[in-house]
Structures are given as structure tokens and as C-alpha cells.
Design a protein around this motif. Sequence first.
Motif, PDB file in Angstrom:
ATOM      1  N   SER A 142     -87.670  -6.340 -14.231  1.00 53.95           N
ATOM      2  CA  SER A 142     -87.779  -7.369 -13.194  1.00 53.95           C
ATOM      3  C   SER A 142     -87.269  -8.722 -13.684  1.00 53.95           C
ATOM      4  O   SER A 142     -86.662  -9.485 -12.915  1.00 53.95           O
ATOM      5  CB  SER A 142     -89.220  -7.488 -12.699  1.00 53.95           C
ATOM      6  N   THR A 143     -87.485  -9.042 -14.954  1.00 54.51           N
ATOM      7  CA  THR A 143     -86.999 -10.311 -15.499  1.00 54.51           C
ATOM      8  C   THR A 143     -85.476 -10.328 -15.570  1.00 54.51           C
ATOM      9  O   THR A 143     -84.831 -11.305 -15.165  1.00 54.51           O
ATOM     10  CB  THR A 143     -87.598 -10.567 -16.886  1.00 54.51           C
ATOM     11  N   MET A 144     -84.894  -9.262 -16.072  1.00 51.97           N
ATOM     12  CA  MET A 144     -83.440  -9.185 -16.133  1.00 51.97           C
ATOM     13  C   MET A 144     -82.833  -9.193 -14.734  1.00 51.97           C
ATOM     14  O   MET A 144     -81.804  -9.834 -14.489  1.00 51.97           O
ATOM     15  CB  MET A 144     -83.013  -7.927 -16.880  1.00 51.97           C
ATOM     16  N   ALA A 145     -83.484  -8.485 -13.802  1.00 56.41           N
ATOM     17  CA  ALA A 145     -82.969  -8.428 -12.436  1.00 56.41           C
ATOM     18  C   ALA A 145     -82.963  -9.808 -11.800  1.00 56.41           C
ATOM     19  O   ALA A 145     -82.003 -10.197 -11.120  1.00 56.41           O
ATOM     20  CB  ALA A 145     -83.800  -7.463 -11.597  1.00 56.41           C
ATOM     21  N   ALA A 146     -84.031 -10.573 -12.017  1.00 55.40           N
ATOM     22  CA  ALA A 146     -84.148 -11.896 -11.395  1.00 55.40           C
ATOM     23  C   ALA A 146     -83.218 -12.906 -12.033  1.00 55.40           C
ATOM     24  O   ALA A 146     -82.634 -13.748 -11.331  1.00 55.40           O
ATOM     25  CB  ALA A 146     -85.596 -12.377 -11.485  1.00 55.40           C
ATOM     26  N   ILE A 147     -83.063 -12.861 -13.350  1.00 52.33           N
ATOM     27  CA  ILE A 147     -82.297 -13.899 -14.052  1.00 52.33           C
ATOM     28  C   ILE A 147     -80.825 -13.529 -14.186  1.00 52.33           C
ATOM     29  O   ILE A 147     -79.945 -14.335 -13.875  1.00 52.33           O
ATOM     30  CB  ILE A 147     -82.923 -14.170 -15.434  1.00 52.33           C
ATOM     31  N   ARG A 148     -80.520 -12.329 -14.652  1.00 53.12           N
ATOM     32  CA  ARG A 148     -79.124 -11.954 -14.862  1.00 53.12           C
ATOM     33  C   ARG A 148     -78.422 -11.618 -13.548  1.00 53.12           C
ATOM     34  O   ARG A 148     -77.250 -11.982 -13.363  1.00 53.12           O
ATOM     35  CB  ARG A 148     -79.027 -10.765 -15.816  1.00 53.12           C
ATOM     36  N   GLY A 163     -83.147 -16.136  -9.855  1.00 51.03           N
ATOM     37  CA  GLY A 163     -84.338 -16.596 -10.547  1.00 51.03           C
ATOM     38  C   GLY A 163     -85.611 -16.306  -9.768  1.00 51.03           C
ATOM     39  O   GLY A 163     -85.595 -15.897  -8.612  1.00 51.03           O
ATOM     40  N   PHE A 164     -86.732 -16.504 -10.437  1.00 53.23           N
ATOM     41  CA  PHE A 164     -88.037 -16.253  -9.831  1.00 53.23           C
ATOM     42  C   PHE A 164     -88.394 -17.366  -8.850  1.00 53.23           C
ATOM     43  O   PHE A 164     -88.044 -18.537  -9.051  1.00 53.23           O
ATOM     44  CB  PHE A 164     -89.124 -16.175 -10.909  1.00 53.23           C
ATOM     45  N   ARG A 165     -89.116 -16.985  -7.791  1.00 51.79           N
ATOM     46  CA  ARG A 165     -89.645 -17.952  -6.830  1.00 51.79           C
ATOM     47  C   ARG A 165     -91.068 -17.543  -6.472  1.00 51.79           C
ATOM     48  O   ARG A 165     -91.321 -16.366  -6.190  1.00 51.79           O
ATOM     49  CB  ARG A 165     -88.788 -17.999  -5.566  1.00 51.79           C
ATOM     50  N   PRO A 166     -92.012 -18.485  -6.495  1.00 53.22           N
ATOM     51  CA  PRO A 166     -93.384 -18.139  -6.134  1.00 53.22           C
ATOM     52  C   PRO A 166     -93.446 -17.480  -4.759  1.00 53.22           C
ATOM     53  O   PRO A 166     -92.820 -17.936  -3.796  1.00 53.22           O
ATOM     54  CB  PRO A 166     -94.093 -19.505  -6.117  1.00 53.22           C
ATOM     55  N   GLY A 167     -94.153 -16.368  -4.689  1.00 53.18           N
ATOM     56  CA  GLY A 167     -94.320 -15.671  -3.423  1.00 53.18           C
ATOM     57  C   GLY A 167     -93.285 -14.608  -3.130  1.00 53.18           C
ATOM     58  O   GLY A 167     -93.444 -13.844  -2.175  1.00 53.18           O
ATOM     59  N   GLN A 168     -92.224 -14.541  -3.925  1.00 54.26           N
ATOM     60  CA  GLN A 168     -91.208 -13.507  -3.747  1.00 54.26           C
ATOM     61  C   GLN A 168     -91.307 -12.491  -4.875  1.00 54.26           C
ATOM     62  O   GLN A 168     -91.399 -12.864  -6.054  1.00 54.26           O
ATOM     63  CB  GLN A 168     -89.805 -14.110  -3.710  1.00 54.26           C
ATOM     64  N   VAL A 169     -91.286 -11.216  -4.523  1.00 55.52           N
ATOM     65  CA  VAL A 169     -91.424 -10.141  -5.507  1.00 55.52           C
ATOM     66  C   VAL A 169     -90.050  -9.755  -6.024  1.00 55.52           C
ATOM     67  O   VAL A 169     -89.156  -9.414  -5.237  1.00 55.52           O
ATOM     68  CB  VAL A 169     -92.112  -8.918  -4.873  1.00 55.52           C
ATOM     69  N   PRO A 170     -89.817  -9.804  -7.331  1.00 53.94           N
ATOM     70  CA  PRO A 170     -88.500  -9.434  -7.876  1.00 53.94           C
ATOM     71  C   PRO A 170     -88.268  -7.933  -7.787  1.00 53.94           C
ATOM     72  O   PRO A 170     -89.216  -7.150  -7.655  1.00 53.94           O
ATOM     73  CB  PRO A 170     -88.583  -9.907  -9.334  1.00 53.94           C
ATOM     74  N   PRO A 171     -87.011  -7.489  -7.849  1.00 55.55           N
ATOM     75  CA  PRO A 171     -86.709  -6.053  -7.791  1.00 55.55           C
ATOM     76  C   PRO A 171     -87.347  -5.307  -8.959  1.00 55.55           C
ATOM     77  O   PRO A 171     -87.449  -5.822 -10.076  1.00 55.55           O
ATOM     78  CB  PRO A 171     -85.182  -6.010  -7.876  1.00 55.55           C
ATOM     79  N   GLU A 172     -87.747  -4.079  -8.680  1.00 57.02           N
ATOM     80  CA  GLU A 172     -88.351  -3.235  -9.711  1.00 57.02           C
ATOM     81  C   GLU A 172     -87.427  -2.113 -10.167  1.00 57.02           C
ATOM     82  O   GLU A 172     -87.718  -1.436 -11.139  1.00 57.02           O
ATOM     83  CB  GLU A 172     -89.670  -2.642  -9.190  1.00 57.02           C
ATOM     84  N   ASN A 173     -86.320  -1.892  -9.446  1.00 59.16           N
ATOM     85  CA  ASN A 173     -85.372  -0.849  -9.823  1.00 59.16           C
ATOM     86  C   ASN A 173     -84.009  -1.169  -9.203  1.00 59.16           C
ATOM     87  O   ASN A 173     -83.869  -2.104  -8.393  1.00 59.16           O
ATOM     88  CB  ASN A 173     -85.863   0.540  -9.402  1.00 59.16           C
ATOM     89  N   ASP A 202     -83.784  -1.268  -5.417  1.00 62.33           N
ATOM     90  CA  ASP A 202     -84.277  -2.517  -4.819  1.00 62.33           C
ATOM     91  C   ASP A 202     -83.179  -3.583  -4.787  1.00 62.33           C
ATOM     92  O   ASP A 202     -83.051  -4.339  -3.819  1.00 62.33           O
ATOM     93  CB  ASP A 202     -85.468  -3.057  -5.615  1.00 62.33           C
ATOM     94  N   ILE A 203     -82.396  -3.653  -5.862  1.00 58.17           N
ATOM     95  CA  ILE A 203     -81.318  -4.650  -5.925  1.00 58.17           C
ATOM     96  C   ILE A 203     -80.253  -4.345  -4.883  1.00 58.17           C
ATOM     97  O   ILE A 203     -79.820  -5.235  -4.132  1.00 58.17           O
ATOM     98  CB  ILE A 203     -80.695  -4.691  -7.330  1.00 58.17           C
ATOM     99  N   LEU A 204     -79.841  -3.088  -4.794  1.00 50.09           N
ATOM    100  CA  LEU A 204     -78.791  -2.723  -3.854  1.00 50.09           C
ATOM    101  C   LEU A 204     -79.234  -2.868  -2.405  1.00 50.09           C
ATOM    102  O   LEU A 204     -78.412  -3.147  -1.517  1.00 50.09           O
ATOM    103  CB  LEU A 204     -78.319  -1.295  -4.128  1.00 50.09           C
ATOM    104  N   MET A 205     -80.525  -2.704  -2.147  1.00 52.44           N
ATOM    105  CA  MET A 205     -81.030  -2.887  -0.787  1.00 52.44           C
ATOM    106  C   MET A 205     -80.845  -4.316  -0.299  1.00 52.44           C
ATOM    107  O   MET A 205     -80.815  -4.579   0.913  1.00 52.44           O
ATOM    108  CB  MET A 205     -82.511  -2.501  -0.719  1.00 52.44           C
TER     109      MET A 205
END
Length: 494
Positions: free
Chosen positions: A6-12, A16-26, A29-32
Motif C-alpha cells: 500500500s505504501t509503494m502503491a500510494a507513493i510510487r 500520496g496518502f490522504r486522510p480518509g482515502q484507502v490506498p490500493p491493496e493489490n 485495485d490500482i487498475l480499477m
Amino acid sequence: MSLTFSTMAAIRFGTGFRPGQVPPENVEDILMQLDAGLRAPPVFPAGGLAAGRQRISDAVAELAALREFNKTVDDVTKRQYRVRFLTGLNNTLAKDEHARFMQAVLSPNGFNERLASFWLNHFSVSSRKEDFARLLVSVYEAEAIRPHMAGRFADLVKAAVLHPAMLIYLDQVKSFGPSSPLGMKRKTGLNENLGRELLELHTLGAGSGYDQSDVRNAAFILTGMTVDRRTYRARYAVNMAEPGERTVFGKTYGGDGRGQREIGGMIEDLVAAPETRRHICHKIARHFLADVPPREVVDAMTTAWERNDGDLTAVYAAMLKHPASWHDEGQKAKLPFDYVVSGLRALGADEDAMRDLGLTKPRSANPAMDEGMKPAQAENVDPMPADPSIRKVRPNPLTVQAVARLGQPLWRPPSPAGFDDGFAAWIAGGPLADRIAWARLAATRLGGDHDPRTFLREALRDAARQDTIDIVSKAPNRQMGLALVLASPEFNRR
């Protein structure tokens, strides 16, 4: 994988992370996010795409009326009304620029937003090219780039290269076939800009084997593509088109007569060339992974391209599913737009924090930015006339004014090649000092009651290094602690 997914997905791969938004887990999720981005139209141009197009129509009518009016007045009055017209265009552009920031900061589809910025940089146009470009650039991104960046690359190239914004930016509207009826009548010749950039930047890439004759013949084939100045939509004018057969990169066109079909066929053939898929896949991987991306990742992407007829979603999936894409974090520097967007997201900035600052007071100068930030260059060179009705939109120092100061003014690339994507271009003494100044300003304006140590954990999660944790924990005050997070090496890299 050195960091959590999730950290790599959000940053790379995201914004980036935003309060209240759930980062991708796989990866799925990113492709969706690509489908989600298509279903949710961007919030720019301000008011939506239809509103942006209507503003172009209104400006065309206003300019026509102004030209009639100018036949009856003196030069001083002409000048005043010209400035008033340009100020209106500049204010519309400013509104669209602020809406563009809201799109990137508030959207939960970070990968989709990153791709939009990447492709806009690949197919660069500029709001500075001519007056109406101020109205066209936001429309260009909304109707040419975003709807096509998850489909076939050939469709994206056609939409971008043949859009009025590109035809104007690369002077295709000034290109006449020398032997065409209009070319002979006006004694006007060929402009090679679009033909050159189509080969060098948009498809094959420099050093791929084409030569000057290919550039010139591509320019001949493109003659006829122009812009209807009544609607600012692309049109094909056969009386501008150069007749006869032309060969580009081994393929011949024009045997059945000249037409827009020949242009589409040339683009399809250029996109199908192995040199194009290698060039584009390498550039995508370079943007997301490293200045020298892993060869095995690029190979996987080009294979996916070949097997799926240049379908970009398949190319992105090949990159995201390759294990080498998830190692060695911090290889890329965030460009100024990415940096500011990720900082505003981390601070939970809302729409009010990103709005423009309203209109200037009558005849006032542009206000200087505070907290060590200097004012960006004026949006147009026309001086403010002695007319109290003419007032300019003031840019927000946290968004539009900030990226201009940091070296990446929105919709104003330095050349058709766009902004440099390399690490060294953005992490150096001068640019880094400006980022620190922005971090201090953002922390002061938006920091609120954030605890710096909590903010560090939320903004970087497991990407935070121990030395950064130690420095932030010893900050003398809250604002300084928050600024140290935003100025940290980890936050400036991806």
C-alpha cells in the motif's frame, strides 16, 4: 518488496496518502482506478467540459464583435479593450488551473491522475502559444488525453496529435502543401513541426532510424489538418493538402488520393512499429520506476503491447505485476506538481484551501507571496490599463503560484518535449530551497492541530526513515515539525 504494497502503491504509483482515502491493496485495485477515472469526469475545465467549450464559443463571438468595434475607435480605446479581452482569457485560464489542482488533490484515483500528468507531458501543449490556447489547454486534457489513456495507444495519439490545441501549438495551422491550391495561391509552404514531433517525441523516438525525409514526408501527409477558428475544432481542408504519394518509415501513403484517412493510417503504422512500443514502454517505466528502469520490466511491457495491439491498460498491468517494479524505492524525484499535490493531500487540504484568491483590487500589482515565497512571473505582459473594471484573478500561493515558482508552471511546458523527468533536474540546491519554503507555508496555512509525529506516520507510513523520525520528534514547534516532514528526502522521492 522493501516497503508494504500500500505504501509503494500510494507513493510510487499514486499521488500520496490522504486522510480518509484507502490506498490500493493489490494490483487489481490500482487498475480499477482507470475505469473509475473514466466514469468520473474531471472537475476542470471549471464547470465541466461543456462549459469550457461554451466559453470558447463565447470568446469567438466576443472577439468578432471587438473587431467590428475597433473599426470605429481610436488606438488608445482599441488597446484598452484588447487588454480587457485578454484579461478575461487569463482569468478563465486561472480558474481552470485551480480546478486542475482540485482534481489531483481530491481524487481517490491516484494512479489515474499520475497517468494524466504523464501523458499530458508526453503530448505537451502550452497555454502561452496564442490567445485562445488559454481556453483550449484544459479542454485538450479533458477531451483528448484522459478519455483515451487506458485504451489503444494509437487512439490516444490520434486524439492528442490531431486536437486543435496541438495543431496550434506545433504550427500545423500554418502548414500548407506547396503544390496545394491554397499553398500556391498564398505562396506559403510546409511547416515540419508536427511531422517532426510525431516521429521524434510522440511515437518512434529519437535515434530510432527515421531520417529527415521521413520527417518532411510526414509533414506533407499531415497537410490539410487545420483548425476551424469559428468553433476551435479540428477540420480537414483538402485545398491545403499536398497531393501525391509520400513514404514514411517504409510505408507509402497517398496512392488513392490525399485525405484524413491517410493521416490516420500513418499514425496506426507508426504506432505498430517495434521502435514505438520500445520507446513508449521505456518512457512509462522511467517515469514511475527509475531514470534507468529495469530492462526486464520494459521487456514485459513491450511484450504486453505486442500481444494486445498497443492496449495501454495491458501495458500498465505488465509493469505493475512485475516484481522488479516494487523494489528500490526513492529512485525518482517528485516533479513540483506531484510534490505539491502529495503535500496538500497529506495535509488534508479541502476545496477552500485550493481556491484562487479572488480578483485584484483595481489597478493593484500582483501581491507577493509570503513566507519566503516570491511572486511568479506575471501571466501576461499587458500592463493594467486605467480601467477599474479590469481585475485579475489572484493565484493561490499553495497551488498555481507555487508550481510556477518551483519550475513547473501548469500547462506551460518549456518545449514540445515537456518537462524533464530526470531525478537530477528537481533535487538540487535552488529547487530544494524553494520546496522548503513551500513546506513552511503549507504547514503554517494548513497544519492546524496536526501532531508532527502522527503526521509523519500518516504521510509516509513505513517509508519514513529513522533519522527523519528522530529529527521530526525534536522539532522546536508544531509548524516546524510538519514542514520537516514535507521537506524530508522520503517525501520528495517516490
